[in-house]
Design a protein around this motif. Sequence first.
Motif, PDB file in Angstrom:
ATOM      1  N   LEU A 160      20.098  26.401 -12.125  1.00  0.00           N
ATOM      2  CA  LEU A 160      20.688  25.526 -11.117  1.00  0.00           C
ATOM      3  C   LEU A 160      19.885  25.562  -9.817  1.00  0.00           C
ATOM      4  CD1 LEU A 160      24.534  26.126 -11.524  1.00  0.00           C
ATOM      5  CD2 LEU A 160      23.284  24.015 -11.979  1.00  0.00           C
ATOM      6  N   ILE A 161      19.502  26.781  -9.404  1.00  0.00           N
ATOM      7  CA  ILE A 161      18.732  26.909  -8.169  1.00  0.00           C
ATOM      8  C   ILE A 161      17.392  26.191  -8.290  1.00  0.00           C
ATOM      9  CG2 ILE A 161      17.558  28.555  -6.647  1.00  0.00           C
ATOM     10  CD1 ILE A 161      19.800  30.535  -7.249  1.00  0.00           C
ATOM     11  N   LEU A 162      16.735  26.348  -9.446  1.00  0.00           N
ATOM     12  CA  LEU A 162      15.452  25.665  -9.640  1.00  0.00           C
ATOM     13  C   LEU A 162      15.620  24.157  -9.668  1.00  0.00           C
ATOM     14  CD1 LEU A 162      13.805  27.976 -12.341  1.00  0.00           C
ATOM     15  CD2 LEU A 162      13.259  27.843  -9.908  1.00  0.00           C
ATOM     16  N   SER A 163      16.795  23.699 -10.102  1.00  0.00           N
ATOM     17  CA  SER A 163      17.034  22.258 -10.134  1.00  0.00           C
ATOM     18  C   SER A 163      17.126  21.666  -8.737  1.00  0.00           C
ATOM     19  CB  SER A 163      18.331  21.958 -10.903  1.00  0.00           C
ATOM     20  OG  SER A 163      18.249  22.419 -12.243  1.00  0.00           O
ATOM     21  N   GLY A 164      17.327  22.521  -7.733  1.00  0.00           N
ATOM     22  CA  GLY A 164      17.405  22.022  -6.369  1.00  0.00           C
ATOM     23  C   GLY A 164      16.072  21.588  -5.799  1.00  0.00           C
ATOM     24  N   GLY A 165      14.987  21.945  -6.475  1.00  0.00           N
ATOM     25  CA  GLY A 165      13.673  21.512  -6.008  1.00  0.00           C
ATOM     26  C   GLY A 165      13.074  22.433  -4.960  1.00  0.00           C
TER      27      GLY A 165
ATOM     28  N   LEU B 132      13.030  22.338  -1.793  1.00  0.00           N
ATOM     29  CA  LEU B 132      13.794  22.635  -0.585  1.00  0.00           C
ATOM     30  C   LEU B 132      14.584  23.939  -0.686  1.00  0.00           C
ATOM     31  CD1 LEU B 132      15.156  19.130   0.486  1.00  0.00           C
ATOM     32  CD2 LEU B 132      13.493  20.546   1.690  1.00  0.00           C
ATOM     33  N   MET B 133      14.764  24.433  -1.918  1.00  0.00           N
ATOM     34  CA  MET B 133      15.465  25.709  -2.073  1.00  0.00           C
ATOM     35  C   MET B 133      14.605  26.878  -1.567  1.00  0.00           C
ATOM     36  SD  MET B 133      18.345  24.799  -3.185  1.00  0.00           S
ATOM     37  CE  MET B 133      19.086  26.361  -3.670  1.00  0.00           C
TER      38      MET B 133
ATOM     39  N   MET C 162      21.463  20.938   7.479  1.00  0.00           N
ATOM     40  CA  MET C 162      20.642  19.736   7.629  1.00  0.00           C
ATOM     41  C   MET C 162      19.553  19.679   6.557  1.00  0.00           C
ATOM     42  SD  MET C 162      22.023  18.132  10.055  1.00  0.00           S
ATOM     43  CE  MET C 162      20.779  16.879  10.357  1.00  0.00           C
ATOM     44  N   ILE C 163      18.980  20.847   6.210  1.00  0.00           N
ATOM     45  CA  ILE C 163      18.009  20.881   5.122  1.00  0.00           C
ATOM     46  C   ILE C 163      18.694  20.484   3.818  1.00  0.00           C
ATOM     47  CG2 ILE C 163      16.507  22.382   3.751  1.00  0.00           C
ATOM     48  CD1 ILE C 163      15.948  23.987   6.266  1.00  0.00           C
ATOM     49  N   GLY C 164      19.929  20.975   3.619  1.00  0.00           N
ATOM     50  CA  GLY C 164      20.684  20.581   2.437  1.00  0.00           C
ATOM     51  C   GLY C 164      20.948  19.084   2.401  1.00  0.00           C
TER      52      GLY C 164
ATOM     53  N   GLY D 145      22.452  24.629   1.314  1.00  0.00           N
ATOM     54  CA  GLY D 145      22.448  24.578   2.766  1.00  0.00           C
ATOM     55  C   GLY D 145      23.735  25.122   3.366  1.00  0.00           C
ATOM     56  N   LEU D 146      24.862  24.803   2.743  1.00  0.00           N
ATOM     57  CA  LEU D 146      26.140  25.309   3.237  1.00  0.00           C
ATOM     58  C   LEU D 146      26.288  26.805   2.988  1.00  0.00           C
ATOM     59  CD1 LEU D 146      28.497  22.396   2.133  1.00  0.00           C
ATOM     60  CD2 LEU D 146      27.686  22.909   4.446  1.00  0.00           C
ATOM     61  N   VAL D 147      25.809  27.268   1.833  1.00  0.00           N
ATOM     62  CA  VAL D 147      25.896  28.695   1.511  1.00  0.00           C
ATOM     63  C   VAL D 147      25.098  29.529   2.505  1.00  0.00           C
ATOM     64  CG1 VAL D 147      25.175  30.427  -0.178  1.00  0.00           C
ATOM     65  CG2 VAL D 147      26.411  28.408  -0.930  1.00  0.00           C
TER      66      VAL D 147
END
Length: 235
Positions: free
Chosen positions: A21-26, A28-29, A137-139, A180-182
Amino acid sequence: MILLQAAQAAAKPETVGLGSLILSGGWLMIPLALLSAITIFIFFERFWIIRQASGKMDASFMAKIRDLVYEGKIEQAVQYCRSRRSPVARMIEKGVMNIGRPKADIRAAIENVANLEVSRLESGLPFLATTAGGAPMIGFLGTVLGMVQAFMDMAAAGGSVDLSILASGMYTAMITTVGGLVVGIPAYFGYNFLVARIEKLVFQMEANTIAFMDIVTAKEQQLTVGSGQHFGGGR
C-alpha cells in the motif's frame, strides 16, 4: 468439484500488505517518510531536553541563593548556580553576577539570558509546526496527481474502461492523502504539547526572576540599614 474450488479461489479477494500500500502511494511517500522520521526524532529529543530543564529545580534553590546573597557570599552563589546546570540556574547566575548594579540592569541581564534559554528550548519546534501544516498539503498534492493519472489512464483506454486501469491512480490519490494526515496530525499535537511544556517552564523562570529581585531589594535595604546604623553610631 474442481470447477467450484477454482471459482471460489477466483472470487476470494486478494489481500494487500502494508508495504504494498505504501509503495502504491508513489514517490511522494518518500518525503512523507522523511518528515515522519525527523518529526519523531525532534519530538522525543525536545521532550527529553525540556524534561531535564524542568526537573533540575527544587524548592530549596532560591532559599539557598537568598541565604548566600544575604551573607555576602556572591562567588559561592555563582558557583552554586553553575552546579545546577538548568535554564533557571543560569538565569539567576547572571543576576547574582550583576548584584551591586542598578536593579533595572540586573533585570535586563536576567531577561536576556532567559530569552536565550527559551530560544534553545524552542529549537526544532518550527520544523514540527511546518510538518503539521506541510505534510497534509503533500498528501493533497498526491491526491491531485493520482486523479490526473487516473484520468490519463481512462483516456488512454478509450471506450473500454476497467476499474483495474484506474486502480493505480486511485491508490496514489488515497494513500498519499492518508500518509499526509498520518504524519501531520501527530506533528500538530506534538508541537502543541511541547509548546505547553515550554510555557510552563517560562512561568517558572518568571516566578524565580521575581523572587530574585525581591532578594536584591531586601539586600539593598539591609545594606542601607547597616550604613545608617554605622553613621548613627559614629555620631
